[in-house]
Design a protein around this motif. Sequence first.
Motif, PDB file in Angstrom:
ATOM      1  N   CYS A 124       0.706  -1.127  -0.141  1.00 20.23           N
ATOM      2  CA  CYS A 124       0.014  -0.082   0.000  1.00 20.23           C
ATOM      3  C   CYS A 124       0.991   1.035  -0.207  1.00 20.23           C
ATOM      4  N   GLU A 125       0.807   2.122  -1.009  1.00 19.51           N
ATOM      5  CA  GLU A 125       1.547   3.391  -1.234  1.00 19.51           C
ATOM      6  C   GLU A 125       0.832   4.359  -1.612  1.00 19.51           C
ATOM      7  N   PRO A 150       1.501   8.259  -5.159  1.00 20.29           N
ATOM      8  CA  PRO A 150       1.922   7.485  -6.275  1.00 20.29           C
ATOM      9  C   PRO A 150       3.294   8.016  -6.987  1.00 20.29           C
ATOM     10  N   PHE A 180       5.775   5.802  -5.424  1.00 22.66           N
ATOM     11  CA  PHE A 180       5.554   4.300  -6.254  1.00 22.66           C
ATOM     12  C   PHE A 180       6.524   4.362  -7.522  1.00 22.66           C
ATOM     13  N   TYR A 181       6.133   5.621  -8.109  1.00 27.32           N
ATOM     14  CA  TYR A 181       6.808   5.807  -9.441  1.00 27.32           C
ATOM     15  C   TYR A 181       8.498   5.896  -9.264  1.00 27.32           C
ATOM     16  N   SER A 193      10.022   3.977  -7.135  1.00 32.31           N
ATOM     17  CA  SER A 193      10.623   2.707  -6.845  1.00 32.31           C
ATOM     18  C   SER A 193      10.675   2.063  -8.128  1.00 32.31           C
ATOM     19  N   TRP A 226      11.543  -4.261 -10.267  1.00 38.66           N
ATOM     20  CA  TRP A 226      10.175  -4.782  -9.949  1.00 38.66           C
ATOM     21  C   TRP A 226      10.176  -6.097 -10.979  1.00 38.66           C
ATOM     22  N   LEU A 252      -1.322  -4.859  -4.976  1.00 35.23           N
ATOM     23  CA  LEU A 252      -0.795  -3.438  -4.966  1.00 35.23           C
ATOM     24  C   LEU A 252      -1.986  -2.497  -4.939  1.00 35.23           C
ATOM     25  N   ASN A 253      -1.809  -1.469  -3.986  1.00 37.08           N
ATOM     26  CA  ASN A 253      -2.750  -0.465  -3.756  1.00 37.08           C
ATOM     27  C   ASN A 253      -2.065   0.928  -3.776  1.00 37.08           C
ATOM     28  N   ILE A 254      -2.047   1.477  -4.857  1.00 39.49           N
ATOM     29  CA  ILE A 254      -1.373   2.694  -5.402  1.00 39.49           C
ATOM     30  C   ILE A 254      -2.324   3.896  -5.328  1.00 39.49           C
ATOM     31  N   GLY A 255      -1.767   4.991  -4.476  1.00 41.31           N
ATOM     32  CA  GLY A 255      -2.483   6.099  -4.445  1.00 41.31           C
ATOM     33  C   GLY A 255      -3.707   6.069  -3.617  1.00 41.31           C
TER      34      GLY A 255
END
Length: 76
Positions: free
Chosen positions: A38-39, A42, A45-46, A48, A54, A70-73
């Motif tokens: 969970c990030e 965003p 995450f970008y 990363s 990845w 994945l839970n982004i944003g």
Amino acid sequence: MLGKLPEQIASIIVFGLGSGYQLEKLLNNHCVEKLFVCEPNPDFFYASLYAIDWQKIFDKVQADESYLYLNIGDDG
């Protein structure tokens, strides 16, 4: 006394991925059956995507027949 994670982990939530270095280290040293990332930011995450490999993570998840969520944003 410091705690130690077992080699086999049923599930774990990583909240706040940041650059992802800790995720890479976690998966190099442990087999995680269900990994929830969970990030809420965003942009982190970008970043990363350039900091860690990845594709290697996706390949390990597939080889171990594990699950990656994945839970982004969003705040989860």
